[in-house]
Motif scaffolding. Structure first.
Motif, PDB file in Angstrom:
ATOM      1  N   SER A 150       0.967  -1.254   0.004  1.00  0.00           N
ATOM      2  CA  SER A 150       0.056   0.111   0.040  1.00  0.00           C
ATOM      3  C   SER A 150       0.931   1.354   0.019  1.00  0.00           C
ATOM      4  CB  SER A 150      -0.810  -0.027   1.177  1.00  0.00           C
ATOM      5  OG  SER A 150      -1.718   1.103   1.442  1.00  0.00           O
ATOM      6  N   THR A 151       0.479   2.422  -0.760  1.00  0.00           N
ATOM      7  CA  THR A 151       1.000   3.648  -0.405  1.00  0.00           C
ATOM      8  C   THR A 151      -0.046   4.773  -0.465  1.00  0.00           C
ATOM      9  OG1 THR A 151       0.978   3.970  -3.378  1.00  0.00           O
ATOM     10  CG2 THR A 151       3.033   2.860  -2.146  1.00  0.00           C
ATOM     11  N   GLU A 152      -1.102   4.249   0.217  1.00  0.00           N
ATOM     12  CA  GLU A 152      -2.092   5.432   0.582  1.00  0.00           C
ATOM     13  C   GLU A 152      -1.659   6.531   1.319  1.00  0.00           C
ATOM     14  OE1 GLU A 152      -5.288   3.502   2.143  1.00  0.00           O
ATOM     15  OE2 GLU A 152      -5.780   2.180   0.861  1.00  0.00           O
ATOM     16  N   ASN A 153      -1.998   7.688   1.085  1.00  0.00           N
ATOM     17  CA  ASN A 153      -1.860   8.753   1.725  1.00  0.00           C
ATOM     18  C   ASN A 153      -0.326   9.133   1.984  1.00  0.00           C
ATOM     19  OD1 ASN A 153      -4.640   9.255   2.477  1.00  0.00           O
ATOM     20  ND2 ASN A 153      -4.315   7.894   3.912  1.00  0.00           N
ATOM     21  N   GLY A 154       0.320   8.684   1.031  1.00  0.00           N
ATOM     22  CA  GLY A 154       1.791   8.819   0.652  1.00  0.00           C
ATOM     23  C   GLY A 154       2.758   7.996   1.752  1.00  0.00           C
ATOM     24  N   LYS A 155       1.836   7.027   2.473  1.00  0.00           N
ATOM     25  CA  LYS A 155       2.566   6.053   3.483  1.00  0.00           C
ATOM     26  C   LYS A 155       2.712   4.825   2.875  1.00  0.00           C
ATOM     27  CE  LYS A 155       0.724   8.645   7.753  1.00  0.00           C
ATOM     28  NZ  LYS A 155       0.148   8.538   8.992  1.00  0.00           N
ATOM     29  N   VAL A 156       3.966   4.313   2.852  1.00  0.00           N
ATOM     30  CA  VAL A 156       4.483   2.797   2.203  1.00  0.00           C
ATOM     31  C   VAL A 156       4.083   1.860   3.467  1.00  0.00           C
ATOM     32  CG1 VAL A 156       5.891   1.533   1.241  1.00  0.00           C
ATOM     33  CG2 VAL A 156       5.924   4.161   0.629  1.00  0.00           C
ATOM     34  N   SER A 157       3.541   0.913   3.229  1.00  0.00           N
ATOM     35  CA  SER A 157       3.158  -0.210   3.745  1.00  0.00           C
ATOM     36  C   SER A 157       4.142  -1.393   3.193  1.00  0.00           C
ATOM     37  CB  SER A 157       1.864  -0.643   4.023  1.00  0.00           C
ATOM     38  OG  SER A 157       1.050   0.371   4.679  1.00  0.00           O
ATOM     39  N   LEU A 158       4.713  -2.253   3.954  1.00  0.00           N
ATOM     40  CA  LEU A 158       5.531  -3.243   3.501  1.00  0.00           C
ATOM     41  C   LEU A 158       4.908  -4.720   3.930  1.00  0.00           C
ATOM     42  CD1 LEU A 158       8.910  -1.821   4.023  1.00  0.00           C
ATOM     43  CD2 LEU A 158       7.488  -1.675   1.707  1.00  0.00           C
ATOM     44  N   SER A 159       5.446  -5.938   3.364  1.00  0.00           N
ATOM     45  CA  SER A 159       4.978  -7.047   3.756  1.00  0.00           C
ATOM     46  C   SER A 159       5.904  -8.084   3.577  1.00  0.00           C
ATOM     47  CB  SER A 159       3.783  -7.495   3.332  1.00  0.00           C
ATOM     48  OG  SER A 159       3.296  -8.961   3.606  1.00  0.00           O
ATOM     49  N   ARG A 160       6.608  -8.704   4.517  1.00  0.00           N
ATOM     50  CA  ARG A 160       7.273 -10.016   4.237  1.00  0.00           C
ATOM     51  C   ARG A 160       6.528 -11.462   4.191  1.00  0.00           C
ATOM     52  NH1 ARG A 160      11.979 -12.079   8.657  1.00  0.00           N
ATOM     53  NH2 ARG A 160      13.381 -13.206   7.023  1.00  0.00           N
ATOM     54  N   LYS A 161       5.507 -11.036   4.902  1.00  0.00           N
ATOM     55  CA  LYS A 161       4.499 -12.354   4.964  1.00  0.00           C
ATOM     56  C   LYS A 161       3.929 -12.759   3.669  1.00  0.00           C
ATOM     57  CE  LYS A 161       0.691 -12.217   7.221  1.00  0.00           C
ATOM     58  NZ  LYS A 161      -0.419 -11.801   8.119  1.00  0.00           N
ATOM     59  N   LYS A 162       3.713 -11.681   2.852  1.00  0.00           N
ATOM     60  CA  LYS A 162       3.088 -12.285   1.459  1.00  0.00           C
ATOM     61  C   LYS A 162       4.171 -12.596   0.834  1.00  0.00           C
ATOM     62  CE  LYS A 162      -1.116  -9.707   1.192  1.00  0.00           C
ATOM     63  NZ  LYS A 162      -1.312  -9.417   2.615  1.00  0.00           N
ATOM     64  N   LEU A 163       5.431 -12.322   0.784  1.00  0.00           N
ATOM     65  CA  LEU A 163       6.298 -12.992  -0.225  1.00  0.00           C
ATOM     66  C   LEU A 163       6.533 -14.527   0.373  1.00  0.00           C
ATOM     67  CD1 LEU A 163       9.040 -10.499  -0.466  1.00  0.00           C
ATOM     68  CD2 LEU A 163       7.785 -11.094  -2.077  1.00  0.00           C
ATOM     69  N   LEU A 164       6.532 -14.689   1.794  1.00  0.00           N
ATOM     70  CA  LEU A 164       6.696 -15.963   2.236  1.00  0.00           C
ATOM     71  C   LEU A 164       5.623 -16.846   1.922  1.00  0.00           C
ATOM     72  CD1 LEU A 164       7.969 -14.980   5.727  1.00  0.00           C
ATOM     73  CD2 LEU A 164       9.268 -16.133   3.971  1.00  0.00           C
ATOM     74  N   GLN A 165       4.521 -16.355   1.917  1.00  0.00           N
ATOM     75  CA  GLN A 165       2.975 -17.073   1.345  1.00  0.00           C
ATOM     76  C   GLN A 165       3.318 -17.409  -0.037  1.00  0.00           C
ATOM     77  OE1 GLN A 165       0.021 -14.325   2.401  1.00  0.00           O
ATOM     78  NE2 GLN A 165      -0.440 -15.324   4.326  1.00  0.00           N
ATOM     79  N   GLU A 166       3.933 -16.567  -0.895  1.00  0.00           N
ATOM     80  CA  GLU A 166       3.960 -16.857  -2.243  1.00  0.00           C
ATOM     81  C   GLU A 166       5.087 -17.931  -2.581  1.00  0.00           C
ATOM     82  OE1 GLU A 166       4.844 -13.062  -4.130  1.00  0.00           O
ATOM     83  OE2 GLU A 166       3.025 -12.240  -3.826  1.00  0.00           O
TER      84      GLU A 166
END
Length: 334
Positions: free
Chosen positions: A314-330
């Motif tokens: 996500s990059t909503e409101n200029g704030k970047v949200s990251l995920s490591r869990k998504k990569l592990l799931q993939e």
């Protein structure tokens, strides 16, 4: 820079042809090139110039040197064949191979014989020295010397046909020896051109040139930035080039959802970790996105300085949200 009798101009490709006296079993001074060397070098240079890439595709200056060590034939045509092989071996993305052949003529009255690939004696005693160079699809250079008043159209047709047959035979051998991979050797000095948005130029330069100076100090590369957004990178070796491009892109590229970045943990909080994913650009790796398992305490699994891949979710409101869990799931799904 060509500083001759005419107005000064610049060239990106030039061929030097050296024909020392010992190549024909003679002794003599080896000084400035004579008329013969200049003429043969110019012929070979012209023959090869038509297959060279554009300056935009290959912004190098290319110097090709042909050293004749022995000669009993057309060394200028040998220089064309050898020059084409050398350009491909160096990784210069030429369009295709160029080969040359010297045709001769023995004529007495109405009788004549057209010779292919003449030797020194056939050149000396013959009536024609007709050099034909080109690719499999066309001729790139011609040069003819004659000792008779002229030749007929039939002789010209025969000479060109025999030259084509010989050229195709030579080109087949050259192509079986080396074909263009368009890959420069890893040790070749690199020149890379890229275009960035004009509104990103100031970001790349940074306050007082801080950002661009930092890239130069970190890589040793030379970087030129034009007002229209063109960026030219000059450096030694492929590894340095790739690192420099990554750093430049770090300042000028926007963070995009779905992209994977190699991030570095710069700060840890109770609710997650802040990671630098591009120079000067940080994102939050929330505690719920760190691992497939539940994480109670961020400091138990992460520490400042840790480096690993994360995905932007996500990059909503200029704030970047990251995920490591998504990569592990993939990775687990694969």
């Amino acid at each position: 820079l060509i500083d001759g009798l005419d107005e000064e101009y610049y060239k990106k490709f030039y061929l030097h042809y050296n024909f020392p006296p010992y190549s024909v079993g003679e002794t003599g001074r080896m000084g400035a090139p004579g008329r013969r060397e200049l003429g043969h070098g110019s012929l070979a240079e012209r023959a090869l110039s038509y297959v060279l890439p554009s300056i935009e595709d290959f912004p190098y200056t290319v110097r090709l040197v042909s050293e004749i060590t022995e000669s009993n034939g057309s060394s200028s045509q040998a220089s064309i064949c050898g020059g084409s092989l050398a350009l491909m071996h160096a990784g210069v993305p030429i369009k295709e191979h160029v080969a040359g052949i010297a045709m001769g003529l023995i004529k007495k009255g109405d009788d004549y014989v057209v010779l292919t690939d003449i030797m020194g004696l056939e050149d000396h005693l013959g009536d024609m020295d007709f050099k034909v160079a080109g690719t499999k699809t066309g001729i790139t250079a011609l040069q003819m010397d004659m000792k008779i008043a002229g030749i007929s159209e039939d002789i010209m047709r025969i000479a060109l046909k025999q030259a084509l047959d010989a050229r195709l035979q030579i080109l087949t051998l050259m192509n079986s020896t080396i074909q263009n991979t368009n890959e420069l050797a890893p040790t070749v000095p690199r020149i890379h051109q890229m275009v960035i948005p004009k509104d990103k130029i100031a970001v790349l330069i940074g306050p007082g040139g801080k950002n661009i100076k930092g890239i130069i100090e970190a890589t040793g590369a030379t970087i030129d930035i034009e007002d229209d957004g063109r960026v030219a990178i000059f450096c030694q070796g492929l590894d340095v080039l790739e690192r420099t491009i990554t750093l430049v892109n770090g300042y000028v590229k926007d963070v995009e959802v779905g992209e994977v970045y190699t991030g570095k943990v710069v700060n840890i909080a109770k609710f997650g970790a802040f990671m630098e994913i591009l120079p000067g650009k940080e994102g939050l790796l929330h505690v719920s996105e760190i691992s497939l398992e539940r994480v109670a305490n961020v400091e138990d699994v992460l520490k400042v300085g840790d480096t690993f891949e994360v995905k932007v979710i996500s990059t909503e409101n200029g704030k970047v949200s990251l995920s490591r869990k998504k990569l592990l799931q993939e990775m687990a799904a694969e």
